[in-house]
Design a protein around this motif. Structure first.
Motif, PDB file in Angstrom:
ATOM      1  N   ASP A  55      -8.012  14.110  -0.194  1.00  0.00           N
ATOM      2  CA  ASP A  55      -9.026  13.360  -0.961  1.00  0.00           C
ATOM      3  C   ASP A  55      -8.568  13.120  -2.405  1.00  0.00           C
ATOM      4  OD1 ASP A  55      -9.361  15.975  -1.578  1.00  0.00           O
ATOM      5  OD2 ASP A  55     -11.528  16.047  -1.263  1.00  0.00           O
TER       6      ASP A  55
ATOM      7  N   SER B 190      -6.241  -4.420 -10.556  1.00  0.00           N
ATOM      8  CA  SER B 190      -6.845  -5.645 -10.019  1.00  0.00           C
ATOM      9  C   SER B 190      -7.544  -6.432 -11.130  1.00  0.00           C
ATOM     10  CB  SER B 190      -7.807  -5.308  -8.879  1.00  0.00           C
ATOM     11  OG  SER B 190      -8.961  -4.726  -9.394  1.00  0.00           O
TER      12      SER B 190
ATOM     13  N   MET C 112      -6.275  10.110  -2.102  1.00  0.00           N
ATOM     14  CA  MET C 112      -7.044   8.873  -1.923  1.00  0.00           C
ATOM     15  C   MET C 112      -7.726   8.446  -3.226  1.00  0.00           C
ATOM     16  SD  MET C 112      -6.318   7.835   1.005  1.00  0.00           S
ATOM     17  CE  MET C 112      -7.292   6.362   0.773  1.00  0.00           C
ATOM     18  N   ASP C 113      -8.222   9.416  -3.996  1.00  0.00           N
ATOM     19  CA  ASP C 113      -8.846   9.071  -5.292  1.00  0.00           C
ATOM     20  C   ASP C 113      -7.838   8.364  -6.188  1.00  0.00           C
ATOM     21  OD1 ASP C 113     -11.282  10.051  -4.661  1.00  0.00           O
ATOM     22  OD2 ASP C 113     -11.067  11.953  -5.751  1.00  0.00           O
ATOM     23  N   ARG C 114      -6.633   8.889  -6.192  1.00  0.00           N
ATOM     24  CA  ARG C 114      -5.609   8.294  -7.071  1.00  0.00           C
ATOM     25  C   ARG C 114      -5.218   6.898  -6.581  1.00  0.00           C
ATOM     26  NH1 ARG C 114      -1.829  12.387 -10.315  1.00  0.00           N
ATOM     27  NH2 ARG C 114      -3.904  13.020 -10.992  1.00  0.00           N
ATOM     28  N   VAL C 115      -5.150   6.733  -5.271  1.00  0.00           N
ATOM     29  CA  VAL C 115      -4.845   5.405  -4.714  1.00  0.00           C
ATOM     30  C   VAL C 115      -5.929   4.407  -5.132  1.00  0.00           C
ATOM     31  CG1 VAL C 115      -4.706   4.104  -2.539  1.00  0.00           C
ATOM     32  CG2 VAL C 115      -3.396   6.215  -2.822  1.00  0.00           C
ATOM     33  N   ARG C 116      -7.210   4.854  -5.074  1.00  0.00           N
ATOM     34  CA  ARG C 116      -8.306   3.954  -5.499  1.00  0.00           C
ATOM     35  C   ARG C 116      -8.194   3.628  -6.983  1.00  0.00           C
ATOM     36  NH1 ARG C 116     -11.172   7.613  -2.297  1.00  0.00           N
ATOM     37  NH2 ARG C 116     -11.368   6.752  -0.201  1.00  0.00           N
ATOM     38  N   GLU C 117      -7.790   4.621  -7.781  1.00  0.00           N
ATOM     39  CA  GLU C 117      -7.644   4.358  -9.220  1.00  0.00           C
ATOM     40  C   GLU C 117      -6.543   3.329  -9.485  1.00  0.00           C
ATOM     41  OE1 GLU C 117      -7.827   7.788 -11.988  1.00  0.00           O
ATOM     42  OE2 GLU C 117      -8.418   8.851 -10.170  1.00  0.00           O
TER      43      GLU C 117
ATOM     44  N   ARG D 118      -5.879   0.892  -7.648  1.00  0.00           N
ATOM     45  CA  ARG D 118      -6.460  -0.422  -7.376  1.00  0.00           C
ATOM     46  C   ARG D 118      -7.252  -0.891  -8.598  1.00  0.00           C
ATOM     47  NH1 ARG D 118      -7.977  -3.682  -3.010  1.00  0.00           N
ATOM     48  NH2 ARG D 118      -9.939  -4.696  -3.475  1.00  0.00           N
ATOM     49  N   GLN D 119      -8.002   0.082  -9.155  1.00  0.00           N
ATOM     50  CA  GLN D 119      -8.829  -0.269 -10.310  1.00  0.00           C
ATOM     51  C   GLN D 119      -7.995  -0.717 -11.520  1.00  0.00           C
ATOM     52  OE1 GLN D 119     -11.360   3.010 -11.206  1.00  0.00           O
ATOM     53  NE2 GLN D 119     -13.158   1.817 -10.625  1.00  0.00           N
TER      54      GLN D 119
ATOM     55  N   THR E 145       0.854  -1.200   0.000  1.00  0.00           N
ATOM     56  CA  THR E 145       0.000   0.000   0.000  1.00  0.00           C
ATOM     57  C   THR E 145       0.887   1.247   0.000  1.00  0.00           C
ATOM     58  OG1 THR E 145      -1.664  -1.214   1.229  1.00  0.00           O
ATOM     59  CG2 THR E 145      -1.889   1.176   1.212  1.00  0.00           C
TER      60      THR E 145
END
Ligand code: AMP
Length: 309
Positions: free
Chosen positions: A284, A298, A287-292, A294-295, A257
């Protein structure tokens, strides 16, 4: 307990296909701390000359970065200038003027001597050794270096490696250091000299982590607009180590992570010249970039419905 960084504080002149900046705020300690301060308190040790523009470091202190370890000396500040090719993947150093950085003797203030994490930015390995001698205790020593020191001060660099937990270098540097073209073998060569963890940065192609148990790979964030790659590596290191400093335990999952946070911060750094984008980034957005990330990384492991003919 904080993150302590020792590195360059620079005035950079940078030309990319999208424009040019002169005497812009840069240096490994600057990029690192602008990035890491999003996650954890940061202390900086470095040097500036008496020509350094007043207030140029305010954007770091406004973000809570502790600059008591930045000394001002009589003379010129460290200046670096470089020009990037049209695809931004290669750069040529046009000039390096060490100024007060030439006889930089890092003095670690008493209250900085027990950091949670120590990051030895890309500086003379003799200075890195001197810093290691002054630090009393730390949970993790991470270190960067470059071709200048790999060629010019290899013996001291090898001594630094013996006392380093994680080496963060780019692919070209690790190949040069190990004199080995294969990245995995080169990383293992480094591990044999001390560090348990080797993080190989591959610019827009991402990052590879080699530790004693596993190998992990992350792509670079696919950005449409890259303005200036300068400092991407230090911003990556700031995100990675800043995130780790904010966590109690460093499990393999946490480390992965951390690499994502590092990569996210590297991607913000390159969106503008100097630390402009990095210094204004909000949690924020991170965090948006971290979620991207993941997308885009995965997927599910599935067998084909029909096997063979
Ligand atoms: P990076 O793009 O991650 O390699 O970092 C670029 C930064 O490193 C620039 O802001 C430069 O001021 C700084 N830099 C370039 N050459 C050196 C050097 N020889 N020693 C210390 N810092 C340097």
């Amino acid at each position: 307990m904080s993150v302590l960084v020792v590195g360059s504080i620079a005035l950079d002149t940078v030309e990319t296909p999208f424009g040019k900046v002169e005497d812009a705020l840069g240096g490994s300690a600057v990029y690192f701390s602008a990035s890491a301060a999003n996650f954890h308190p940061v202390q900086v040790v470095g040097v500036i000359g008496d020509d350094f523009p007043d207030g140029a470091l305010d954007l770091l202190s406004e973000r809570g970065v502790d600059l008591k370890g930045v000394a001002e000396r009589k003379g010129e500040s460290f200046r670096w200038s470089g020009v990037y090719s049209f695809d931004l993947n290669t750069r040529e150093t046009l000039d390096t003027r060490l100024g007060v950085f030439a006889d930089f003797e890092a003095r670690i203030p008493e209250e900085y001597r027990n950091p949670r994490i120590l990051f030895l930015g890309n500086i003379d390995p003799e200075v890195q050794l001197n810093v290691l001698d002054q630090v009393e205790s730390t949970d993790l020593v991470a270190c960067d270096t470059m071709n200048l020191w790999i060629d010019g001060n290899r013996d001291a660099l090898l001594k630094v490696l013996e006392r380093t937990d994680a080496l963060l270098v780019n692919d070209e540097e690790v190949r040069q250091l190990a004199e080995e073209p294969n990245l995995l073998k080169a990383a293992q060569w480094v591990q044999d000299r001390g560090p348990d963890t080797v993080v190989v940065k591959k610019g827009e192609h991402g990052v590879m982590l080699v530790d004693r148990e596993s190998v992990f790979f992350l792509p670079g964030y696919p950005l449409e607009e890259v303005f200036d790659p300068t400092g991407a590596g230090d911003s990556f290191a700031g995100g990675f180590l800043g995130y780790l400093a904010s966590r109690d335990e460093w499990t393999p999952e946490e480390i992965r992570t951390g690499l994502v946070f590092g990569s996210a911060m590297g991607s913000f750094a390159v969106e503008d010249f100097s630390v402009h984008r990095l210094a204004g980034v909000k949690m924020d957005e991170i965090m948006d970039r971290v979620r991207e990330f993941r997308q885009i990384t995965s997927f599910e492991v599935r067998a084909p419905e029909r096997q063979g003919a």
